[in-house]
Design an enzyme around this catalytic site. Sequence first.
Site, PDB file in Angstrom:
ATOM      1  N   THR A 144       0.827  -1.210   0.000  1.00 11.61           N
ATOM      2  CA  THR A 144       0.000   0.000   0.000  1.00 11.61           C
ATOM      3  C   THR A 144       0.864   1.264   0.000  1.00 11.61           C
ATOM      4  OG1 THR A 144      -0.596   1.182   2.026  1.00 11.61           O
ATOM      5  CG2 THR A 144      -0.967  -1.148   2.041  1.00 11.61           C
ATOM      6  N   SER A 179       0.182   2.443  10.945  1.00 13.15           N
ATOM      7  CA  SER A 179      -0.638   1.439  11.649  1.00 13.15           C
ATOM      8  C   SER A 179       0.092   0.104  11.601  1.00 13.15           C
ATOM      9  CB  SER A 179      -2.014   1.291  10.997  1.00 13.15           C
ATOM     10  OG  SER A 179      -1.913   0.491   9.821  1.00 13.15           O
ATOM     11  N   TYR A 181      -1.199  -2.609  10.584  1.00 17.37           N
ATOM     12  CA  TYR A 181      -1.528  -3.188   9.268  1.00 17.37           C
ATOM     13  C   TYR A 181      -0.509  -2.720   8.225  1.00 17.37           C
ATOM     14  CZ  TYR A 181      -3.352  -2.729   4.553  1.00 17.37           C
ATOM     15  OH  TYR A 181      -3.458  -2.713   3.181  1.00 17.37           O
ATOM     16  N   HIS A 182      -0.327  -1.393   8.144  1.00 12.31           N
ATOM     17  CA  HIS A 182       0.604  -0.894   7.120  1.00 12.31           C
ATOM     18  C   HIS A 182       2.016  -1.436   7.361  1.00 12.31           C
ATOM     19  CE1 HIS A 182      -2.675   2.141   6.618  1.00 12.31           C
ATOM     20  NE2 HIS A 182      -2.363   1.965   5.365  1.00 12.31           N
ATOM     21  N   LYS A 185       2.776  -4.729   5.776  1.00  7.18           N
ATOM     22  CA  LYS A 185       3.138  -4.643   4.352  1.00  7.18           C
ATOM     23  C   LYS A 185       4.617  -4.288   4.184  1.00  7.18           C
ATOM     24  CE  LYS A 185      -1.080  -5.120   2.625  1.00  7.18           C
ATOM     25  NZ  LYS A 185      -1.458  -6.219   1.728  1.00  7.18           N
TER      26      LYS A 185
HETATM   27  N1  NAD Z   1      -8.926  -2.111  -1.082  1.00  2.99           N
HETATM   28  C1  NAD Z   1      -7.991  -1.166  -1.038  1.00  2.99           C
HETATM   29  O1  NAD Z   1      -8.269   0.046  -1.115  1.00  2.99           O
HETATM   30  C2  NAD Z   1      -6.551  -1.562  -0.916  1.00  2.99           C
HETATM   31  C3  NAD Z   1      -5.579  -0.555  -0.991  1.00  2.99           C
HETATM   32  C4  NAD Z   1      -4.234  -0.906  -0.897  1.00  2.99           C
HETATM   33  C5  NAD Z   1      -3.878  -2.213  -0.715  1.00  2.99           C
HETATM   34  N2  NAD Z   1      -4.851  -3.176  -0.635  1.00  2.99           N
HETATM   35  C6  NAD Z   1      -4.418  -4.568  -0.441  1.00  2.99           C
HETATM   36  O2  NAD Z   1      -4.956  -5.357  -1.490  1.00  2.99           O
HETATM   37  C7  NAD Z   1      -5.294  -6.654  -0.988  1.00  2.99           C
HETATM   38  C8  NAD Z   1      -6.745  -6.958  -1.290  1.00  2.99           C
HETATM   39  O3  NAD Z   1      -7.566  -5.971  -0.652  1.00  2.99           O
HETATM   40  P1  NAD Z   1      -9.138  -6.142  -0.604  1.00  2.99           P
HETATM   41  O4  NAD Z   1      -9.706  -4.795  -0.357  1.00  2.99           O
HETATM   42  O5  NAD Z   1      -9.578  -6.950  -1.774  1.00  2.99           O
HETATM   43  O6  NAD Z   1      -9.295  -7.011   0.721  1.00  2.99           O
HETATM   44  P2  NAD Z   1     -10.333  -8.190   1.052  1.00  2.99           P
HETATM   45  O7  NAD Z   1     -10.308  -8.410   2.510  1.00  2.99           O
HETATM   46  O8  NAD Z   1     -11.650  -7.899   0.422  1.00  2.99           O
HETATM   47  O9  NAD Z   1      -9.692  -9.454   0.313  1.00  2.99           O
HETATM   48  C9  NAD Z   1      -8.637 -10.191   0.882  1.00  2.99           C
HETATM   49  C10 NAD Z   1      -9.004 -11.664   0.778  1.00  2.99           C
HETATM   50  O10 NAD Z   1      -7.899 -12.418   1.262  1.00  2.99           O
HETATM   51  C11 NAD Z   1      -8.369 -13.497   2.030  1.00  2.99           C
HETATM   52  N3  NAD Z   1      -7.301 -13.868   2.968  1.00  2.99           N
HETATM   53  C12 NAD Z   1      -6.832 -13.171   4.036  1.00  2.99           C
HETATM   54  N4  NAD Z   1      -5.869 -13.849   4.655  1.00  2.99           N
HETATM   55  C13 NAD Z   1      -5.697 -15.009   3.954  1.00  2.99           C
HETATM   56  C14 NAD Z   1      -4.853 -16.130   4.115  1.00  2.99           C
HETATM   57  N5  NAD Z   1      -3.982 -16.207   5.131  1.00  2.99           N
HETATM   58  N6  NAD Z   1      -4.962 -17.151   3.224  1.00  2.99           N
HETATM   59  C15 NAD Z   1      -5.849 -17.094   2.189  1.00  2.99           C
HETATM   60  N7  NAD Z   1      -6.691 -16.056   2.001  1.00  2.99           N
HETATM   61  C16 NAD Z   1      -6.608 -15.018   2.871  1.00  2.99           C
HETATM   62  C17 NAD Z   1      -9.618 -12.967   2.708  1.00  2.99           C
HETATM   63  O11 NAD Z   1     -10.502 -14.008   3.106  1.00  2.99           O
HETATM   64  C18 NAD Z   1     -10.213 -12.061   1.636  1.00  2.99           C
HETATM   65  O12 NAD Z   1     -11.160 -12.739   0.840  1.00  2.99           O
HETATM   66  C19 NAD Z   1      -4.956  -6.645   0.494  1.00  2.99           C
HETATM   67  O13 NAD Z   1      -3.682  -7.206   0.677  1.00  2.99           O
HETATM   68  C20 NAD Z   1      -4.958  -5.178   0.839  1.00  2.99           C
HETATM   69  O14 NAD Z   1      -4.134  -4.906   1.934  1.00  2.99           O
HETATM   70  C21 NAD Z   1      -6.162  -2.868  -0.732  1.00  2.99           C
END
Ligand code: NAD
Length: 382
Positions: A144, A179, A181-182, A185
């Site tokens: 991120t 955070s 979380y960040h 990453k």
């Molecule tokens: N949505 C955003 O704005 C955004 C921005 C920057 C980065 N991201 C990153 O992109 C990725 C996807 O984001 P999103 O919004 O689709 O999130 P999301 O939570 O909707 O999707 C993540 C999926 O990963 C699965 N998951 C989590 N841990 C797991 C594991 N150990 N094994 C298998 N599956 C697992 C979850 O069940 C979920 O379905 C994440 O890594 C997030 O940090 C998202």
Amino acid sequence: MRILIIGGDGYLGWPTAMHFAARGHQVAVLDNLQKRKWESELGVAPLAPIASLKDRAEVFQQKTGHPIEVHIGDVGDEAFIRGVLSSFRPEAIVHYGEQPSAPFSMIDAKHAIISQANNVLGTLQLAFAMHDLTPDAHLIKLGTMGEYGTPNIDIEEGYLDIEHNGRRDRLPFPKSPGSFYHLSKVHDSHNLMLAAKLWNLRVTDLNQGVVYGTDTDETVLDPQLATSFHYDGWFGTVINRFVTQAVAGEPITLYGTGGQKRALLNIRDTLQCVEISALNPAAPGEFRVFNQFTESFTVQELGSLVVEAAQPLGFKAETKEIPNPRMESESHHYNPKNSGLVALGMKPRLLTTEVLQQMVQWVASHKDRIDRKVIMPTVKWR
Ligand SMILES: NC(=O)c1ccc[n+]([C@@H]2O[C@H](COP(=O)([O-])OP(=O)(O)OC[C@H]3O[C@@H](n4cnc5c(N)ncnc54)[C@H](O)[C@@H]3O)[C@@H](O)[C@H]2O)c1
């Protein structure tokens, strides 16, 4: 291309899987469905009803003729991930499978530890499995823009040319996230940089901005192909939350003065950027970093844009400042670079009134499912 989407049940993973499958790639999705469990723990749900992953894959195949292979399990489970890599033999792996929420990671020790253990150890397990089983596959890992924080210098793409005491080097750009979380990453990035160097893995680290949007070319094919859109204070990203507040007749809540800047992109551009990365793989041993966003705005500007889009559609939208639950600067320099993906052909879709009004209309079509109680932030950073 054989492409494995980890986190394929999520907001971004499911549309990505359909996007690649619709273009004739051989696609498998992997997910442990943990997000659905976190949703029920917190008492939140996606705005549109979401069918099971297997059902969605079946509907997608009926509609388009393209199969999507489904694997239910944890990327951090050694036997499971090795089984999937051995049987599917992916050429590219898109890794979205992490706990994605900063507020979730800031609830307490338990949730900080779940976030970091899930994210960091899952990615490490994957890196070792790739080393042993698919060393030539290209890993596209979602990080991120929040990893960088808001330094008082321009943000480069992953690396910084530094002169220090008369010597020069190109080093990883300093990260200063806000955070746990960040930080997970950041830890992933460091682990993958070493893995690429040690084992000649091909890795692209995508420092993604905040994603907004509801529709992609494939989600609109059938209501059962909708993606998991969140508007709550836990998983709802800023524009998705603001649009829902406008439709619900709730104030659009700016954290503090709303002067903090965010890098953003449309969900369709997430798919575009991931596809560009997959079609132009990193070289063996390369840890390549792209900043994946199209525009940046202050939170105040975003609130005003949503107001301007929602009011003509009959929604009484207005912004309201609330105490900022986060520890962040509300007035800062912000000039991140994003030339890597643009150079490879990325064409940004900008945040126009038309785009926002399409979102408003989609959210309004699910208005009866909005739970007003879950929108406001409840976790404080301090
Ligand atoms: N949505 C955003 O704005 C955004 C921005 C920057 C980065 N991201 C990153 O992109 C990725 C996807 O984001 P999103 O919004 O689709 O999130 P999301 O939570 O909707 O999707 C993540 C999926 O990963 C699965 N998951 C989590 N841990 C797991 C594991 N150990 N094994 C298998 N599956 C697992 C979850 O069940 C979920 O379905 C994440 O890594 C997030 O940090 C998202």
